[in-house]
Write a protein that holds these residues in place. Structure first.
Motif, mmCIF file in Angstrom:
data_model
loop_
_atom_site.group_PDB
_atom_site.id
_atom_site.type_symbol
_atom_site.label_atom_id
_atom_site.label_comp_id
_atom_site.label_asym_id
_atom_site.label_seq_id
_atom_site.Cartn_x
_atom_site.Cartn_y
_atom_site.Cartn_z
ATOM 1 N N ILE A 72 14.834 -3.220 91.212
ATOM 2 C CA ILE A 72 14.619 -3.195 89.757
ATOM 3 C C ILE A 72 15.724 -3.983 89.047
ATOM 4 C CG2 ILE A 72 14.566 -1.711 87.721
ATOM 5 C CD1 ILE A 72 13.337 0.469 89.554
ATOM 6 N N THR A 73 16.964 -3.764 89.459
ATOM 7 C CA THR A 73 18.087 -4.484 88.843
ATOM 8 C C THR A 73 17.974 -5.982 89.092
ATOM 9 O OG1 THR A 73 19.525 -2.558 89.144
ATOM 10 C CG2 THR A 73 20.601 -4.678 88.732
ATOM 11 N N ARG A 74 17.637 -6.340 90.322
ATOM 12 C CA ARG A 74 17.508 -7.759 90.671
ATOM 13 C C ARG A 74 16.399 -8.424 89.866
ATOM 14 N NH1 ARG A 74 18.093 -6.930 95.614
ATOM 15 N NH2 ARG A 74 15.890 -6.603 96.123
ATOM 16 N N GLU A 75 15.297 -7.734 89.693
ATOM 17 C CA GLU A 75 14.173 -8.302 88.938
ATOM 18 C C GLU A 75 14.539 -8.457 87.462
ATOM 19 O OE1 GLU A 75 10.626 -9.718 87.423
ATOM 20 O OE2 GLU A 75 11.516 -9.801 89.421
ATOM 21 N N PHE A 76 15.271 -7.493 86.914
ATOM 22 C CA PHE A 76 15.720 -7.605 85.525
ATOM 23 C C PHE A 76 16.601 -8.835 85.349
ATOM 24 C CE2 PHE A 76 19.118 -6.961 82.440
ATOM 25 C CZ PHE A 76 18.390 -6.771 81.278
ATOM 26 N N LEU A 77 17.575 -9.006 86.246
ATOM 27 C CA LEU A 77 18.493 -10.142 86.138
ATOM 28 C C LEU A 77 17.753 -11.466 86.299
ATOM 29 C CD1 LEU A 77 21.494 -8.690 88.195
ATOM 30 C CD2 LEU A 77 21.380 -9.008 85.717
ATOM 31 N N GLY A 136 8.088 -7.480 76.736
ATOM 32 C CA GLY A 136 7.426 -7.276 78.019
ATOM 33 C C GLY A 136 8.401 -6.829 79.098
ATOM 34 N N LEU A 137 9.575 -7.456 79.146
ATOM 35 C CA LEU A 137 10.589 -7.077 80.126
ATOM 36 C C LEU A 137 11.067 -5.651 79.885
ATOM 37 C CD1 LEU A 137 12.582 -7.693 82.395
ATOM 38 C CD2 LEU A 137 14.061 -8.806 80.709
ATOM 39 N N HIS A 138 11.252 -5.287 78.629
ATOM 40 C CA HIS A 138 11.688 -3.932 78.281
ATOM 41 C C HIS A 138 10.659 -2.903 78.765
ATOM 42 C CE1 HIS A 138 13.289 -1.121 74.841
ATOM 43 N NE2 HIS A 138 13.440 -0.596 76.040
ATOM 44 N N LEU A 139 9.397 -3.161 78.508
ATOM 45 C CA LEU A 139 8.345 -2.234 78.924
ATOM 46 C C LEU A 139 8.271 -2.115 80.443
ATOM 47 C CD1 LEU A 139 5.490 -3.236 76.432
ATOM 48 C CD2 LEU A 139 6.753 -1.079 76.476
ATOM 49 N N ARG A 140 8.385 -3.240 81.144
ATOM 50 C CA ARG A 140 8.333 -3.213 82.613
ATOM 51 C C ARG A 140 9.525 -2.456 83.187
ATOM 52 N NH1 ARG A 140 7.270 -8.645 81.774
ATOM 53 N NH2 ARG A 140 9.251 -9.305 82.724
#
Length: 247
Positions: A72-77, A136-140
């Motif tokens: 999850i952290t990697r995808e956010f970054l 969109g990123l916030h919701l995901r």
């Protein structure tokens, strides 16, 4: 090991610092002032919603959270980097694919409107684009971390209620950034006109002014992206605080 995340405090917000440097904002907000202003923005019905979110009985769907935290952290970054790179690339047409492009006309403008309007319009289009991507990123991010623990589920419920309560205020305040940029561009254009009374060649003077437009608009947009990302970043920080690295 989890990649280090940026720490952003209220007083060191890049957006506040940038607007202050451009002399279009003298905002100095203490933590006490912040909480008082936040309270003024949330009405009674919103307060009830937030209280209910905090007290809600929550079910955790997946308690094996450790294996998901890194992903999850990697995808956010990764998503954050993509948003920033796309926005910055748009300021340099030809540097890569970009739906929005910095105005390319080098012609000396005939007046103040033609000297500022295209650049302000570009910035406003960028604001709409990054708003959609970051929401969109916030919701995901919220959907991904909510099932991992009871604490994270409660944080996500409060985050959702707070986002709904403050959505209209956030849009209004961030839209004011474009207005402040417009004032700054008008000031730079006035400076350009004053230089025309000297021996400076008009085309060269305009290209220098236009390049300053680009530098300042780019810096402001980057600061705005950082500010818009803070709620999602807060969720990632909560995730990494809740679920520690295993030695």
């Amino acid at each position: 090991m989890t990649q280090a995340l940026p720490q952003v405090s209220l007083g060191s917000s890049r957006l506040v610092r940038f607007l202050t440097d451009l002399s279009v904002s003298d905002t100095q907000v203490s933590h006490r002032q912040f909480t008082e202003r936040l309270g003024q923005l949330i009405d009674f019905s919103d307060s009830i919603t937030l209280s209910e979110a905090h007290a809600r009985a929550l079910k955790v769907e997946n308690e094996d959270a450790g294996e998901f935290r890194e992903g999850i952290t990697r995808e956010f970054l990764r998503a954050r980097s993509t948003i920033v790179q796309a926005a910055m690339r748009s300021f340099f047409p030809g540097s890569g694919p970009s739906r929005l492009k910095w105005p390319a006309d080098d012609t000396v403008p005939a007046g103040a409107d033609t000297a500022t309007a295209p650049y302000l319009r570009f910035y406003q289009q960028q604001q709409g684009d990054i708003d959609s991507k970051i929401r969109g990123l916030h919701l995901r991010t919220r959907s991904a971390i909510a099932p991992l623990s009871v604490n994270l589920a409660r944080i996500c419920a409060i985050d959702e209620a707070l986002a709904d309560a403050l959505a209209s205020h956030s849009r209004r305040y961030l839209s004011a950034t474009a207005k402040l940029l417009g004032q700054r561009l008008a000031f730079l254009y006035d400076q350009y006109q004053q230089h025309l009374d000297t021996d400076i060649e008009p085309q060269a003077a305009w290209l220098e002014t236009r390049e300053q437009y680009r530098r300042e608009a780019q810096g402001l947009l980057l600061a705005e992206i950082e500010a818009r990302l803070l709620p999602a970043l807060g969720l990632i920080e909560a995730l990494n605080e809740e679920i520690k690295d295993e030695d």
